[in-house]
Design an enzyme around this catalytic site. Sequence first.
Site, PDB file in Angstrom:
ATOM      1  N   CYS A 133       0.886  -1.161   0.000  1.00 51.31           N
ATOM      2  CA  CYS A 133       0.000   0.000   0.000  1.00 51.31           C
ATOM      3  C   CYS A 133       0.922   1.208   0.000  1.00 51.31           C
ATOM      4  CB  CYS A 133      -0.909   0.029   1.217  1.00 51.31           C
ATOM      5  SG  CYS A 133      -1.892   1.548   1.276  1.00 51.31           S
ATOM      6  N   CYS A 164      -0.789   4.246   2.364  1.00 53.86           N
ATOM      7  CA  CYS A 164      -0.598   4.183   3.824  1.00 53.86           C
ATOM      8  C   CYS A 164      -0.305   2.741   4.209  1.00 53.86           C
ATOM      9  CB  CYS A 164      -1.777   4.763   4.581  1.00 53.86           C
ATOM     10  SG  CYS A 164      -3.406   4.289   4.002  1.00 53.86           S
ATOM     11  N   SER A 165      -1.328   1.985   4.526  1.00 54.41           N
ATOM     12  CA  SER A 165      -1.070   0.620   4.983  1.00 54.41           C
ATOM     13  C   SER A 165      -2.317  -0.230   4.803  1.00 54.41           C
ATOM     14  CB  SER A 165      -0.661   0.633   6.442  1.00 54.41           C
ATOM     15  OG  SER A 165      -1.674   1.298   7.174  1.00 54.41           O
ATOM     16  N   CYS A 166      -3.087   0.028   3.742  1.00 52.08           N
ATOM     17  CA  CYS A 166      -4.303  -0.743   3.510  1.00 52.08           C
ATOM     18  C   CYS A 166      -3.917  -2.218   3.354  1.00 52.08           C
ATOM     19  CB  CYS A 166      -5.021  -0.239   2.262  1.00 52.08           C
ATOM     20  SG  CYS A 166      -5.499   1.491   2.416  1.00 52.08           S
TER      21      CYS A 166
END
Lengths: 204, 109
Positions: free
Chosen positions: A108, A111-113
């Site tokens: 991702c 961000c950090s999906c």
Amino acid sequence: MPHDHSDHPHALLPPDPALRVKALETILTRKGLIDPATLDEIIDIYQNKIGPQNGARVVAKAWSDPAFKARLLADATAVVADLGYFGRQGEHMVVVENTPEQHNMVVCTLCSCYPWPLLGIPPGWYKSDAYRARAVREPRKVLADFGVTLSDESSVRVWDSTAEVRYLILPMRPAGTEGLSEEELAELVTRDSMIGTGLPKVPS
Amino acid sequence: MSTCVTASAPEPVFSEPWHAQVFALTVHLNEAGRFAWPDWAARFSATLKRHGLEKELDGGEDYFQAWLETLETYLVEEGSVLPDEVGPVKQAWEEAYLTTPHGEPVVLR
């Protein structure tokens, strides 16, 4: 100064960000916008109930059942919901299949999906700037750092997750696993193999 | 971090209790309809990007620092929390910790 000696007269003061979180919780609880019991429940779910074992179960089922696999690749969101794995944030899940010709990995860059219902909370490295930048720029080097070497015939495709779409990799079923049950197969499926930065374990 | 990652015990899901708290708070607010997840993700990624200009983020403590900052700003902007509301409550918690005898539960008075 950290004061962690046991004879200290008062309770250990949490770090500044912890106090800021407590302040938000207090304010929102007083206004009736949140329920502290729900917070505990959410933490319990993510700490104890959701994790890579969910994704491993899906992968093992796909390895064992061609009809399930076909449905999973066509519409993962509905198929995993049938197994009880819901995207609580309304996201869609997409499963991509590794083949001898194409290896897939997930990042991702935003961000950090991450597919929480199937893999739980992402590991620190998945959230690091280093991985988020390098996975796209030099995926083969990143894979080498994880100890994954691909054959020259295999291409690498990197899937960039978003808040709406989360990817899970369906790794190739290891050789020598004929006759294993779904439960035994699930034991071979590692978290990293479903992110694409690893391969499933080989039966010993 | 251990170099022997594969052989060690599973990594804890959250390395600090407050990481879990701020995560749960955000998920709860989203599920209660305070904001949509894509809006959250867009704001969070903007914070990460801004922080990442100053130093390379390792995805641990700095990740949750960015998360908390995003949530604080968002809650003030959408009106659930007033700008000057957090300071005094945080101060009250700090005093509660410093005046509660060791081993007793800390509560706001």
